[in-house]
Structure formats: C-alpha cells, structure tokens
Design an enzyme around this catalytic site. Structure first.
Site, PDB file in Angstrom:
ATOM      1  N   SER A 135      10.835   6.417  11.703  1.00  0.00           N
ATOM      2  CA  SER A 135      11.630   7.442  12.372  1.00  0.00           C
ATOM      3  C   SER A 135      13.063   6.936  12.474  1.00  0.00           C
ATOM      4  CB  SER A 135      11.044   7.708  13.762  1.00  0.00           C
ATOM      5  OG  SER A 135      11.863   8.590  14.497  1.00  0.00           O
ATOM      6  N   LYS A 161      11.436  10.008   8.584  1.00  0.00           N
ATOM      7  CA  LYS A 161      11.711  11.120   9.499  1.00  0.00           C
ATOM      8  C   LYS A 161      13.131  10.976  10.003  1.00  0.00           C
ATOM      9  CE  LYS A 161      10.248  11.673  14.236  1.00  0.00           C
ATOM     10  NZ  LYS A 161       9.066  11.710  15.143  1.00  0.00           N
ATOM     11  N   LYS A 163      15.959  12.187  12.740  1.00  0.00           N
ATOM     12  CA  LYS A 163      16.244  12.894  13.979  1.00  0.00           C
ATOM     13  C   LYS A 163      17.410  13.847  13.705  1.00  0.00           C
ATOM     14  CE  LYS A 163      13.426  10.909  16.993  1.00  0.00           C
ATOM     15  NZ  LYS A 163      12.367  11.688  17.672  1.00  0.00           N
ATOM     16  N   GLU A 213       9.643  18.983  13.381  1.00  0.00           N
ATOM     17  CA  GLU A 213       8.935  18.646  14.617  1.00  0.00           C
ATOM     18  C   GLU A 213       9.702  19.180  15.819  1.00  0.00           C
ATOM     19  OE1 GLU A 213       8.151  14.465  14.442  1.00  0.00           O
ATOM     20  OE2 GLU A 213       7.665  14.334  16.569  1.00  0.00           O
TER      21      GLU A 213
HETATM   22  O1  OSB Z   1       9.979  12.579  19.319  1.00  0.00           O
HETATM   23  O2  OSB Z   1       8.757  11.402  18.086  1.00  0.00           O
HETATM   24  C1  OSB Z   1       9.573  11.471  18.983  1.00  0.00           C
HETATM   25  C2  OSB Z   1      10.551   7.969  20.148  1.00  0.00           C
HETATM   26  C3  OSB Z   1      10.641   8.167  21.511  1.00  0.00           C
HETATM   27  C4  OSB Z   1      10.432   9.419  22.020  1.00  0.00           C
HETATM   28  C5  OSB Z   1      10.133  10.491  21.160  1.00  0.00           C
HETATM   29  C6  OSB Z   1      10.020  10.300  19.802  1.00  0.00           C
HETATM   30  C7  OSB Z   1      10.266   9.020  19.287  1.00  0.00           C
HETATM   31  C8  OSB Z   1      10.268   8.694  17.858  1.00  0.00           C
HETATM   32  C9  OSB Z   1      10.049   7.250  17.494  1.00  0.00           C
HETATM   33  O3  OSB Z   1      10.522   9.495  16.988  1.00  0.00           O
HETATM   34  C10 OSB Z   1       8.809   7.023  16.723  1.00  0.00           C
HETATM   35  C11 OSB Z   1       8.470   5.555  16.662  1.00  0.00           C
HETATM   36  O4  OSB Z   1       7.845   5.024  17.601  1.00  0.00           O
HETATM   37  O5  OSB Z   1       8.831   4.928  15.665  1.00  0.00           O
HETATM   38 MG    MG Z   2       8.920  13.957  18.148  1.00  0.00          MG
END
Ligand code: OSB
Ligand code: MG
Length: 370
Positions: A135, A161, A163, A213
C-alpha cells in the site's frame, strides 16, 4: 480454561517512512499489545488501532480504556472452551472492535498453542503461502511516486495499491499505469469522496484497476450501492464492513464487488472468518487489508489470509516494509519469486516475540490477575 493473567502494553514503533492517506499522515504506530497467560502458556495479541480516530472511531486511548475497564475483566470471569467463545462474551460491549480484537487474537494464539496446531490450521487455512502487495501512501509529487513504486517492484512486490484523494487521483494512477502497463494496480480513497463525484471517479475506468476501495463515507453502504452502478472499476468496501451483518447487508444491497477484511476492524478472527464464509457463499471474493501491524498482528493476518476465499493479494507486506526493527525475532520476508509470505506452521500464531525489544518500546503497562 480460565485465563490467569492479562497484561496490556502501549508501545511506540516508528515507520521506515511516513504513511499518508486522504485523511491523515502518520510517522509510526502506537498499538496495544496483549499478553495472555493460562495453563502455563504465554499467548500474544495486538489491537492494531490508529493513534488517532481518523480511520475508525477508535484510537489507542479508547482501546486502552475499554480493555482495562470492561473487556479484560469480562474475559477473566469466563470459562473458555474454544477461541470462538470470546466474541459472544465481549459482545455485551457495543462496537469497540479494535479493542476486542487484540484480546480475541491472543485467545486464538492460546488455544492453537494448547492444541499444538498452527493458527492457520485451526482457522481452516488451505495455502502455505499467501500473495501480498504493498500500500503506497500519498507522495509529494509524481516523480516521487514512480520512484517509490519502482523500489517496491525491485523488492519483489507484484501488486500495488495507491492512496488517492481529490487532486491526487486520476493523474498519479495514469502515471503508474503508463509506466507499468501489466501491473496489478488498485486504489484506496479512505472515504474522502461523495456520490456527486461519481463522474469524476469513472475517469479511473480506463486504468484496468483491480478495485477502488472505500470511495464514500466510512459508515455508508447505501450510496456505495448507487455509485457501483455508475463506475466500471470493481468496488471494494473497507471501513464500512465492521461486522458479518454489515457484510451481509452490503452483499444483499449489491453495494460492492469485493470485501476487504481486516480482523482488527471487525473485532477478531471469528467474525473475520464469518465474513469470509458468507462472502464465499455469495460468490464474492475477499482480500486481506492491513493496519500496518507489528510482527504480532501480522502473524494473525497471514494465517487468516490462508483461507480459500482470500483471492486477491493482501496489504500484508513483509515486516521490513514498515519497521526497521520489529518486536519479533522471526519477521516475515517476501518470497520474491511469487510475491508471497510463507504461512507459519509452528503451534500458535508462530510469532517469536522479542521481549527485550518489546520492553524498550513499551511506555505504559497494566495487568489483571485471576
Ligand atoms: O485503508 O487500508 C487502509 C493503513 C491504515 C489504515 C487504513 C488503511 C491502511 C493501509 C495500509 O492501506 C495497509 C498496510 O498495512 O500495509
Ligand atoms: Mg482501505
């Protein structure tokens, strides 16, 4: 079985790099670590909650309060036959899923160790390796983003992924797609858009994304069902799916194409597995989300992700993607040939806790004894 002692710790662990989403930026984690003792066994859990209530309503301080005042005393009073007994006992407390999860995880570790079986085996896992991706937080510009993605691909990750947020969505996604036409790519909005943005979000359609997402509100299912009809990218819910009931409602309302399961968000492994099972029965795939867990939480994630209906790569990267030094002696490393983590086979969750380092990063403790 009666639990003899529960110890809670607040720890602070800095990230290797800041992590930024549409709603907040973090430099490290402050989870609550649970140590549970019974029958001569020491078991561990983690409530992988955010320091601030920006992802869910919970934060480190609410987890701490609810565990100390309610959940730990309730568990100490209960005779437990199976790990599945924990969820109904704690159900008297409304919500507070991250608080419940750390204790519930520890109970699963305890019972798995006692049975001499791996947690994955106890849960019904079918894979010995689980596919994982990474991510990627919001970066300062497109060049930095391309460099960050390139570094993760060099490390062996095969699914990315991004953000996204207004002003950092179409262009960064296009840039990554153009640089890597075959990459498994998906995006996560963390609840920043509104139904009125449907036309804008449809501009992501050409990029052949695995999914988008949680574009809309953290507690919404209704508008997601409407949005789903107006975009072609498969729609995934994260924040909104807080229990098996919400999963069933989302499925029946056709509010999503896929569900992200995070065991912390739904209060533990028992309800995670229920969501997995009811999605499977409905023909809907699930995948494993992440909360930047430490090595303790990560062991639970990897075991859960070995269940059959986890079909897309999880947000459960190797420990080194998050922490320079983790609180376990046996961190997960990425199997570069297939972008997987290996599911532990030792009894319990398989994490070997580095108690010396754990002591160093602990800044508050509390305990309850029988
Ligand atoms: O929305 O998936 C999410 C981390 C903290 C809070 C919400 C999210 C996330 C991530 C990180 O996307 C995913 C990971 O642990 O690598
Ligand atoms: Mg998420």
């Amino acid at each position: 079985m009666r639990i003899e002692r529960i110890e809670l710790r607040k720890i602070h662990l800095p990230y290797v790099a800041p992590f930024e989403t549409s709603g907040w930026r973090e430099l490290g984690r402050v989870p609550v670590i649970v140590r549970m003792e019974a029958d001569g066994i020491v078991a561990w859990g983690e409530s992988p909650v955010g320091t601030d209530p920006f992802y869910s309503e919970e934060c480190t301080e609410t987890v701490w309060l609810i565990q100390k005042e309610y959940l730990a005393p309730m568990l100490m009073e209960t005779e437990l036959e199976r790990p599945e007994d924990v969820t109904p006992v704690l159900a008297k407390v409304r919500g507070n899923h991250f608080a419940k999860s750390g204790l519930e995880f520890a109970a699963w570790d305890l019972f798995s160790q006692r049975a001499g079986r791996s947690l994955a085996d106890m849960l019904g896992g079918v894979r010995d390796r689980v596919p994982v991706g990474v991510s990627v937080g919001i970066q300062k510009d497109i060049d930095a983003l391309l460099q960050t993605v390139s570094d993760y691909l060099d490390a062996g990750y095969r699914r990315v992924k991004l953000k996204i947020k207004p002003g950092w969505d179409i262009e960064p996604t296009r840039a990554v797609r153009e640089a890597w036409p075959d990459l498994k790519l998906q995006v996560d909005a963390n609840s920043i858009y509104h139904l009125e943005d449907a036309e804008h979000l449809a501009k992501l359609d050409p990029f052949d994304l695995l999914l988008i997402e949680q574009p809309l509100a953290h507690n919404d299912i209704f508008d997601h069902a409407k949005l789903k009809r107006r975009i072609n990218t498969p729609l995934c819910l994260d924040e909104s799916i807080v229990s098996p009931e919400y999963a069933r409602w989302a499925i029946e309302m056709e509010a999503c194409d896929i569900i992200n399961i995070k065991p912390g968000r739904v209060g533990g492994l028992t309800d995670s597995r229920r969501i997995h099972d009811l999605a499977q029965a409905a023909g809907m795939p699930v995948w494993h989300g992440g909360m930047l867990e430490t090595g303790i939480g990560r062991a639970f994630n990897v075991a859960l992700a070995s269940l059959p209906n986890f079909v897309l790569p999880g947000d459960i990267s190797a420990n080194a993607r998050y922490y320079a030094r983790d609180i376990v002696l046996n961190p997960f490393t990425l199997n570069r040939e297939d972008s997987t983590l290996t599911v532990p086979t030792a009894p319990g969750n398989g994490a070997q806790v580095d108690e010396d380092f754990l002591d160093q990063v602990t800044f508050e403790r509390w305990e309850i004894r029988a």
